[in-house]
Design a protein around this motif. Structure first.
Motif, mmCIF file in Angstrom:
data_model
loop_
_atom_site.group_PDB
_atom_site.id
_atom_site.type_symbol
_atom_site.label_atom_id
_atom_site.label_comp_id
_atom_site.label_asym_id
_atom_site.label_seq_id
_atom_site.Cartn_x
_atom_site.Cartn_y
_atom_site.Cartn_z
ATOM 1 N N GLU A 107 0.815 -1.208 0.000
ATOM 2 C CA GLU A 107 0.000 0.000 0.000
ATOM 3 C C GLU A 107 0.848 1.257 0.000
ATOM 4 O O GLU A 107 2.026 1.249 0.380
ATOM 5 C CB GLU A 107 -0.919 0.020 1.224
ATOM 6 N N THR A 108 0.236 2.342 -0.436
ATOM 7 C CA THR A 108 0.848 3.653 -0.395
ATOM 8 C C THR A 108 -0.259 4.690 -0.389
ATOM 9 O O THR A 108 -1.419 4.377 -0.675
ATOM 10 C CB THR A 108 1.786 3.872 -1.602
ATOM 11 N N SER A 109 0.076 5.939 -0.059
ATOM 12 C CA SER A 109 -0.923 7.003 -0.079
ATOM 13 C C SER A 109 -0.244 8.335 -0.359
ATOM 14 O O SER A 109 0.953 8.521 -0.105
ATOM 15 C CB SER A 109 -1.700 7.058 1.234
ATOM 16 N N PHE A 110 -1.034 9.274 -0.886
ATOM 17 C CA PHE A 110 -0.522 10.568 -1.319
ATOM 18 C C PHE A 110 -1.502 11.674 -0.937
ATOM 19 O O PHE A 110 -2.707 11.439 -0.824
ATOM 20 C CB PHE A 110 -0.352 10.598 -2.847
ATOM 21 N N THR A 111 -0.965 12.855 -0.768
ATOM 22 C CA THR A 111 -1.799 14.050 -0.741
ATOM 23 C C THR A 111 -1.611 14.776 -2.068
ATOM 24 O O THR A 111 -0.576 14.646 -2.717
ATOM 25 C CB THR A 111 -1.413 14.997 0.414
ATOM 26 N N TYR A 112 -2.630 15.530 -2.460
ATOM 27 C CA TYR A 112 -2.552 16.300 -3.695
ATOM 28 C C TYR A 112 -2.884 17.749 -3.388
ATOM 29 O O TYR A 112 -3.978 18.054 -2.880
ATOM 30 C CB TYR A 112 -3.535 15.754 -4.737
ATOM 31 N N ASP A 113 -1.942 18.621 -3.666
ATOM 32 C CA ASP A 113 -2.140 20.061 -3.450
ATOM 33 C C ASP A 113 -2.522 20.351 -1.996
ATOM 34 O O ASP A 113 -3.265 21.291 -1.721
ATOM 35 C CB ASP A 113 -3.207 20.586 -4.409
ATOM 36 N N THR A 114 -2.035 19.481 -1.083
ATOM 37 C CA THR A 114 -2.234 19.581 0.379
ATOM 38 C C THR A 114 -3.680 19.417 0.824
ATOM 39 O O THR A 114 -3.963 19.447 2.017
ATOM 40 C CB THR A 114 -1.703 20.925 0.939
ATOM 41 N N LYS A 115 -4.607 19.229 -0.098
ATOM 42 C CA LYS A 115 -6.022 19.170 0.268
ATOM 43 C C LYS A 115 -6.639 17.804 -0.038
ATOM 44 O O LYS A 115 -7.211 17.156 0.828
ATOM 45 C CB LYS A 115 -6.800 20.273 -0.458
ATOM 46 N N ALA A 116 -6.573 17.387 -1.294
ATOM 47 C CA ALA A 116 -7.164 16.108 -1.689
ATOM 48 C C ALA A 116 -6.205 14.965 -1.381
ATOM 49 O O ALA A 116 -5.003 15.166 -1.175
ATOM 50 C CB ALA A 116 -7.515 16.129 -3.172
ATOM 51 N N THR A 117 -6.722 13.753 -1.349
ATOM 52 C CA THR A 117 -5.913 12.592 -0.989
ATOM 53 C C THR A 117 -6.227 11.408 -1.898
ATOM 54 O O THR A 117 -7.304 11.305 -2.474
ATOM 55 C CB THR A 117 -6.189 12.169 0.466
ATOM 56 N N LEU A 118 -5.248 10.513 -1.999
ATOM 57 C CA LEU A 118 -5.402 9.310 -2.803
ATOM 58 C C LEU A 118 -4.622 8.190 -2.133
ATOM 59 O O LEU A 118 -3.426 8.327 -1.859
ATOM 60 C CB LEU A 118 -4.864 9.532 -4.222
ATOM 61 N N GLY A 119 -5.292 7.078 -1.854
ATOM 62 C CA GLY A 119 -4.634 5.914 -1.280
ATOM 63 C C GLY A 119 -4.749 4.739 -2.230
ATOM 64 O O GLY A 119 -5.732 4.606 -2.962
ATOM 65 N N GLU A 120 -3.729 3.889 -2.237
ATOM 66 C CA GLU A 120 -3.748 2.702 -3.088
ATOM 67 C C GLU A 120 -3.382 1.474 -2.270
ATOM 68 O O GLU A 120 -2.460 1.510 -1.456
ATOM 69 C CB GLU A 120 -2.754 2.831 -4.245
ATOM 70 N N GLU A 121 -4.109 0.409 -2.488
ATOM 71 C CA GLU A 121 -3.761 -0.905 -1.959
ATOM 72 C C GLU A 121 -3.713 -1.892 -3.120
ATOM 73 O O GLU A 121 -4.587 -1.888 -3.988
ATOM 74 C CB GLU A 121 -4.781 -1.401 -0.932
ATOM 75 N N LEU A 122 -2.689 -2.730 -3.131
ATOM 76 C CA LEU A 122 -2.625 -3.861 -4.045
ATOM 77 C C LEU A 122 -2.772 -5.128 -3.230
ATOM 78 O O LEU A 122 -2.062 -5.314 -2.228
ATOM 79 C CB LEU A 122 -1.287 -3.891 -4.785
ATOM 80 N N HIS A 123 -3.689 -5.982 -3.617
ATOM 81 C CA HIS A 123 -3.904 -7.259 -2.939
ATOM 82 C C HIS A 123 -3.657 -8.376 -3.935
ATOM 83 O O HIS A 123 -3.964 -8.248 -5.126
ATOM 84 C CB HIS A 123 -5.336 -7.368 -2.410
ATOM 85 N N SER A 124 -3.103 -9.487 -3.464
ATOM 86 C CA SER A 124 -2.932 -10.641 -4.332
ATOM 87 C C SER A 124 -3.421 -11.902 -3.633
ATOM 88 O O SER A 124 -3.251 -12.068 -2.424
ATOM 89 C CB SER A 124 -1.463 -10.814 -4.741
ATOM 90 N N ASP A 125 -4.053 -12.737 -4.418
ATOM 91 C CA ASP A 125 -4.529 -14.033 -3.959
ATOM 92 C C ASP A 125 -4.877 -14.823 -5.214
ATOM 93 O O ASP A 125 -4.717 -14.322 -6.329
ATOM 94 C CB ASP A 125 -5.752 -13.876 -3.038
ATOM 95 N N ARG A 126 -5.318 -16.047 -5.048
ATOM 96 C CA ARG A 126 -5.795 -16.785 -6.209
ATOM 97 C C ARG A 126 -6.958 -15.999 -6.838
ATOM 98 O O ARG A 126 -7.781 -15.432 -6.123
ATOM 99 C CB ARG A 126 -6.237 -18.182 -5.809
#
Length: 224
Positions: A107-126
């Motif tokens: 996982e990782t996460s970011f802020t954009y222009d100090t106001k908006a936000t974006l988070g990402e998760e990658l999951h793996s399984d069958r």
């Protein structure tokens, strides 16, 4: 109903500022849609290890200018005191806890222009496991148009609406969560795309999720 540890991340990512991300951004959700390009997994390949997922995460270079990666302190538990009321499907899901988690995650996460936000998760399984659990998770979240989430002593009214999804990967899921906070209504969008044995999930300001989901899915090689 008290939410078990394994389910708290999904709950907060779906409906509360401070889950995968560090805040919320106002916005408008996408339109409701039940039309999804769902595909039954033809093969059931093994999950990738966490180390193989990390290089597939979005980076500041992928996102462009204005984004800043959030550095989280190790051992921080942001999900320790969260409960939900008024939605039987989520209450049932909460009782199942860790069995709804996947084999590996990055996982990782970011802020954009100090106001908006974006988070990402990658999951793996069958692929079959990803398919069934994502369907169950997103089905539970969209089963109730409204419910109440309590973080500590603060009740938050949550409204859920299904969202349209782009034709990416093998399966797609999305919805928007509108939180009635003391500071005003805030909107998050949660979108997941399964591509073989990897699921890409973005959570954040709806415009940012829509803008970057194609790039995020594109970093997962075909044939996984």
């Amino acid at each position: 109903m008290r939410i078990s540890t394994g389910t708290r991340r999904w709950m907060l990512a779906a409906a509360l500022c401070g889950g995968l991300i560090t805040g919320c951004s106002s916005g408008s959700g996408g339109g409701d849609s039940d039309e999804k390009a769902q595909a039954r997994p033809a093969t059931d390949s093994k999950p990738l290890a966490q180390g193989a997922l990390r290089p597939l995460l979005l980076t500041q270079a992928d996102l462009g200018t204005g984004y800043l990666q959030v550095q989280e302190k190790p051992g921080t538990d942001k999900f320790g005191d969260v409960s939900v009321q008024g939605c039987p499907s989520l209450e049932k899901l909460g009782q199942r806890g860790d069995e709804m988690m996947f084999a590996s995650k990055a996982e990782t996460s970011f802020t954009y222009d100090t106001k908006a936000t974006l988070g990402e998760e990658l999951h793996s399984d069958r692929p079959s496991v990803l398919s069934s659990k994502l369907s169950e998770l997103f089905g539970a979240y969209t089963a109730c148009p409204t419910y109440t989430m309590t973080a500590g002593d603060t009740p938050i009214e949550v409204k859920i609406a299904k969202s349209a999804t782009p034709k990416l990967g093998d399966e797609q899921f999305a919805y928007t969560s509108t939180m009635e906070l003391p500071s005003g209504a805030q909107v998050l969008k949660t979108m997941a795309v399964r591509k073989g044995n990897v699921a890409v999930m973005l959570v954040g300001a709806p415009a940012l999720v829509d803008r970057h989901i194609e790039a995020a899915v594109g970093k997962v090689p075909a044939g996984r």
